[in-house]
Design a protein around this motif. Structure first.
Motif, PDB file in Angstrom:
ATOM      1  N   ASP A 248      -9.163  -0.195   2.736  1.00  0.00           N
ATOM      2  CA  ASP A 248      -8.153  -1.178   2.368  1.00  0.00           C
ATOM      3  C   ASP A 248      -7.675  -0.899   0.945  1.00  0.00           C
ATOM      4  OD1 ASP A 248      -8.287  -2.551   4.761  1.00  0.00           O
ATOM      5  OD2 ASP A 248      -9.831  -3.936   4.057  1.00  0.00           O
ATOM      6  N   VAL A 249      -6.377  -1.065   0.747  1.00  0.00           N
ATOM      7  CA  VAL A 249      -5.778  -0.897  -0.570  1.00  0.00           C
ATOM      8  C   VAL A 249      -5.089  -2.209  -0.928  1.00  0.00           C
ATOM      9  CG1 VAL A 249      -4.108   0.369  -1.960  1.00  0.00           C
ATOM     10  CG2 VAL A 249      -5.429   1.572  -0.202  1.00  0.00           C
ATOM     11  N   PRO A 250      -5.426  -2.815  -2.054  1.00  0.00           N
ATOM     12  CA  PRO A 250      -4.800  -4.090  -2.429  1.00  0.00           C
ATOM     13  C   PRO A 250      -3.284  -3.968  -2.526  1.00  0.00           C
ATOM     14  CG  PRO A 250      -6.702  -3.621  -3.831  1.00  0.00           C
ATOM     15  CD  PRO A 250      -6.437  -2.371  -3.037  1.00  0.00           C
ATOM     16  N   ALA A 251      -2.602  -5.044  -2.185  1.00  0.00           N
ATOM     17  CA  ALA A 251      -1.136  -5.032  -2.216  1.00  0.00           C
ATOM     18  C   ALA A 251      -0.597  -4.792  -3.622  1.00  0.00           C
ATOM     19  CB  ALA A 251      -0.595  -6.349  -1.665  1.00  0.00           C
ATOM     20  N   ASN A 252      -1.364  -5.192  -4.641  1.00  0.00           N
ATOM     21  CA  ASN A 252      -0.903  -5.032  -6.027  1.00  0.00           C
ATOM     22  C   ASN A 252      -1.450  -3.767  -6.681  1.00  0.00           C
ATOM     23  OD1 ASN A 252      -3.562  -5.804  -6.196  1.00  0.00           O
ATOM     24  ND2 ASN A 252      -3.248  -7.363  -7.792  1.00  0.00           N
ATOM     25  N   ALA A 253      -1.980  -2.846  -5.885  1.00  0.00           N
ATOM     26  CA  ALA A 253      -2.506  -1.590  -6.433  1.00  0.00           C
ATOM     27  C   ALA A 253      -1.380  -0.769  -7.050  1.00  0.00           C
ATOM     28  CB  ALA A 253      -3.199  -0.794  -5.334  1.00  0.00           C
ATOM     29  N   LEU A 254      -1.722   0.046  -8.023  1.00  0.00           N
ATOM     30  CA  LEU A 254      -0.726   0.913  -8.645  1.00  0.00           C
ATOM     31  C   LEU A 254      -0.216   1.962  -7.664  1.00  0.00           C
ATOM     32  CD1 LEU A 254      -2.346   1.567 -12.161  1.00  0.00           C
ATOM     33  CD2 LEU A 254      -0.485  -0.002 -11.590  1.00  0.00           C
ATOM     34  N   TRP A 255      -1.117   2.419  -6.786  1.00  0.00           N
ATOM     35  CA  TRP A 255      -0.754   3.462  -5.831  1.00  0.00           C
ATOM     36  C   TRP A 255      -1.135   3.019  -4.414  1.00  0.00           C
ATOM     37  CZ3 TRP A 255       2.252   7.486  -6.983  1.00  0.00           C
ATOM     38  CH2 TRP A 255       2.430   7.771  -8.340  1.00  0.00           C
ATOM     39  N   THR A 256      -0.208   2.311  -3.777  1.00  0.00           N
ATOM     40  CA  THR A 256      -0.401   1.929  -2.378  1.00  0.00           C
ATOM     41  C   THR A 256      -0.114   3.132  -1.490  1.00  0.00           C
ATOM     42  OG1 THR A 256       1.907   1.250  -2.138  1.00  0.00           O
ATOM     43  CG2 THR A 256       0.327  -0.438  -2.871  1.00  0.00           C
ATOM     44  N   ARG A 257      -0.452   3.024  -0.243  1.00  0.00           N
ATOM     45  CA  ARG A 257      -0.123   4.094   0.697  1.00  0.00           C
ATOM     46  C   ARG A 257       1.386   4.325   0.736  1.00  0.00           C
ATOM     47  NH1 ARG A 257      -4.831   1.979   3.069  1.00  0.00           N
ATOM     48  NH2 ARG A 257      -6.257   3.582   3.898  1.00  0.00           N
TER      49      ARG A 257
END
Length: 411
Positions: A248-257
Motif C-alpha cells: 500500500d502507498v499512502p495517497a499523500n506520498a511523494l511518489w505514488t504509483r
C-alpha cells in the motif's frame, strides 16, 4: 451521506482501459483474460476513504457463489486493487466482483448503487506441454545456472531472485550482507535506486521491507525527497519494488504509483522506447520499462505506450534474433527483452520476435558457458552479471508458460 443526486461518487473499472459512467446503478462488464493472476483496478472519480467498511463491501465469487479469498488494497488515492487469489484463478471459471455501496470518498460521498463485474479466465495457449520444445532445455539450463550462482556465492539481489525463483534456498550470508549494508548506513542509502534493489532482494528471501532492521524501506521509496531528476531506471525499479509485494502507498506520498507511471511515460524517447540517458530507444531500458508497466498495461495511458514499445523492440532486433546495446550484441539485452515481454504476456519465441528462424531465447542459449553460466559476449567466458540475468530470463519464460506472472512478483 449526501442525498443530492448529482453528488454521488462515480466509478470506473479499469478492465481494458478506463471506463467512466455518468450514473452507476448495476453494471455488468463481461471481460475475458488468460492471466490467472490478473489484478483488477477499480478507479473512482474522487479520492477514496479506503477503510475496513469499504474493503469488506468488495467480494469476489466464483460461478457457484463461493467466496474467493483475495487481497483488496489501495492503489492510489482514487483506485482500489483486487488481487488474484494466491493460488491464482481457475482456467475456464467465471468470476464476479461485487462492489457494495459502502465505499465512499474522503468527503463522505457514497457510491450510489452496488456494481457487479464479471470476468472469465480462458485457457491459455501458452501452457507448458509437448508443444513447448524449450521446456526440458530451459529447466536444465536454469538448474545449471543456479548451481553456478550458489557455488560462486550470492552477492546481490538479482542473484537472490534467480535462486529464490528456482525454489532453492538463498544462503544466510546474503541476509547478513544486507543487514550490514543497512546498519552501516543507518538506513540512509546512497542513492534512491538502492532502496528499490534492496526491497526486491528482501522479497526474494521473504523478509519484510516495511520493518527491516527497524527501517521502513518502502517508505524510503515512496517518500524519497531525492528522487526528482533521477535517471529513468530509478523510477522503473521503484515501481517494480512497490509492486513486488503489492504494498500500500499512502495517497499523500511523494511518489505514488500514478506519479511513477507518469514519470516513466513522460521519459519515453522520440522513437517510442526508453534509454538511460539518450534520446533513442535502447533495448535494455525499453524492456525494463515494459516490466515495470506490465501490471498497468490495461490502463488507457499505458496500453498504447506498451504496444508501441513492443513494436519498437521487434524493429530493433538483430537479424540473428538477438539484441545489441551501445553498439554491442550481448546476452543481457536479450535477457531483459525476454523478461519484459513475458511480464506483458508476450511470447518471446512468437512470430513477432523471430528473425531468420531465431528468437531471443534461441540467442540467449547460445551464450551458455561450460561451467553452467552465461557470457556477456560470445566466447568471452562466464560473467556473473550475464549469468544472473540469464537465469532470471529463463525463469521469466518458464513462469510465463506456466501463467505465473512476473518474475519480480513475490505475493
Amino acid at each position: 451521506m449526501l442525498k443530492r443526486k448529482s453528488k454521488y461518487i462515480l466509478l470506473g473499472l479499469v478492465i481494458v482501459g478506463s471506463l467512466w459512467h455518468p450514473s452507476v446503478k448495476a453494471l455488468e462488464l463481461n471481460k475475458e483474460t488468460t492471466d490467472v493472476h490478473k489484478a483488477w483496478n477499480i478507479r473512482f472519480n474522487q479520492n477514496i476513504d479506503f477503510n475496513d467498511e469499504g474493503k469488506n463491501s468488495i467480494r469476489v465469487s466464483d460461478s457457484k457463489g463461493n467466496t474467493i479469498t483475495t487481497d483488496i488494497r489501495s492503489g492510489d488515492s482514487k483506485t482500489i486493487i483486487v488481487d488474484a487469489p494466491k493460488e491464482g484463478y481457475k482456467e475456464g471459471e467465471t468470476y464476479t466482483i461485487d462492489i457494495g455501496n459502502k465505499i465512499h470518498s474522503k468527503s463522505n460521498v457514497y457510491l450510489k448503487n452496488g456494481v457487479k463485474c464479471i470476468f472469465k479466465i480462458n485457457k491459455s495457449d501458452n501452457k507448458i506441454g509437448d508443444s513447448d520444445k524449450y521446456k526440458d532445455q530451459v529447466d536444465n539450463v536454469i538448474n545449471l545456472g543456479v548451481n553456478k550462482i550458489l557455488k560462486d556465492g550470492v552477492e546481490d539481489q538479482w542473484q537472490a531472485v534467480a535462486v529464490s525463483k528456482h525454489g532453492a534456498s538463498v544462503p544466510s550470508s546474503y541476509l547478513t550482507f544486507v543487514q550490514k549494508e543497512i546498519n552501516s548506513t543507518k538506513g540512509d542509502m546512497e542513492q534512491p535506486i538502492d532502496y528499490a534493489r534492496t526491497v526486491i532482494g528482501l522479497m526474494a528471501i521473504e523478509k519484510d521491507p516495511t520493518n527491516f532492521e527497524g527501517y521502513n524501506l518502502m517508505e524510503k521509496i515512496y517518500n524519497n525527497k531525492q528522487m526528482e531528476n533521477e535517471s529513468i531506471n530509478t523510477y522503473i525499479f521503484s515501481l517494480i519494488a512497490l509492486d513486488s509485494g503489492k504494498f500500500d502507498v499512502p495517497a499523500n506520498a511523494l511518489w505514488t504509483r500514478d506519479k511513477l507511471i507518469k514519470t516513466i511515460l513522460d521519459n519515453r524517447t522520440f522513437d517510442k522506447g526508453w534509454d538511460y540517458a539518450g534520446d533513442k530507444a535502447d533495448p535494455d531500458m525499453t524492456a525494463m520499462a515494459l516490466t515495470a508497466l506490465a501490471p498497468y498495461r490495461d490502463r488507457d495511458d499505458v496500453k498504447l505506450a506498451v504496444e508501441e514499445a513492443i513494436d519498437k523492440l521487434s524493429s530493433m532486433q538483430n537479424e540473428n534474433g538477438g539484441f545489441s546495446s551501445w553498439g554491442t550484441e550481448n546476452s543481457e539485452s536479450s535477457c531483459q527483452v525476454i523478461i519484459g515481454l513475458c511480464a506483458n504476456g508476450i511470447d518471446p519465441t512468437g512470430d513477432k520476435f523471430v528473425k531468420n528462424g531465431k528468437n531471443p531465447l534461441d540467442v540467449l542459449l547460445e551464450y551458455r558457458t561450460e561451467d553452467g553460466g552465461f557470457s556477456h559476449t560470445k566466447e568471452t567466458g562466464c560473467n556473473g552479471i550475464a549469468t544472473e540475468q540469464g537465469v532470471e530470463a529463463l525463469e521469466a519464460y518458464k513462469m510465463f508458460k506456466e501463467g505465473k506472472g512476473s518474475i519480480y512478483s513475490f505475493k
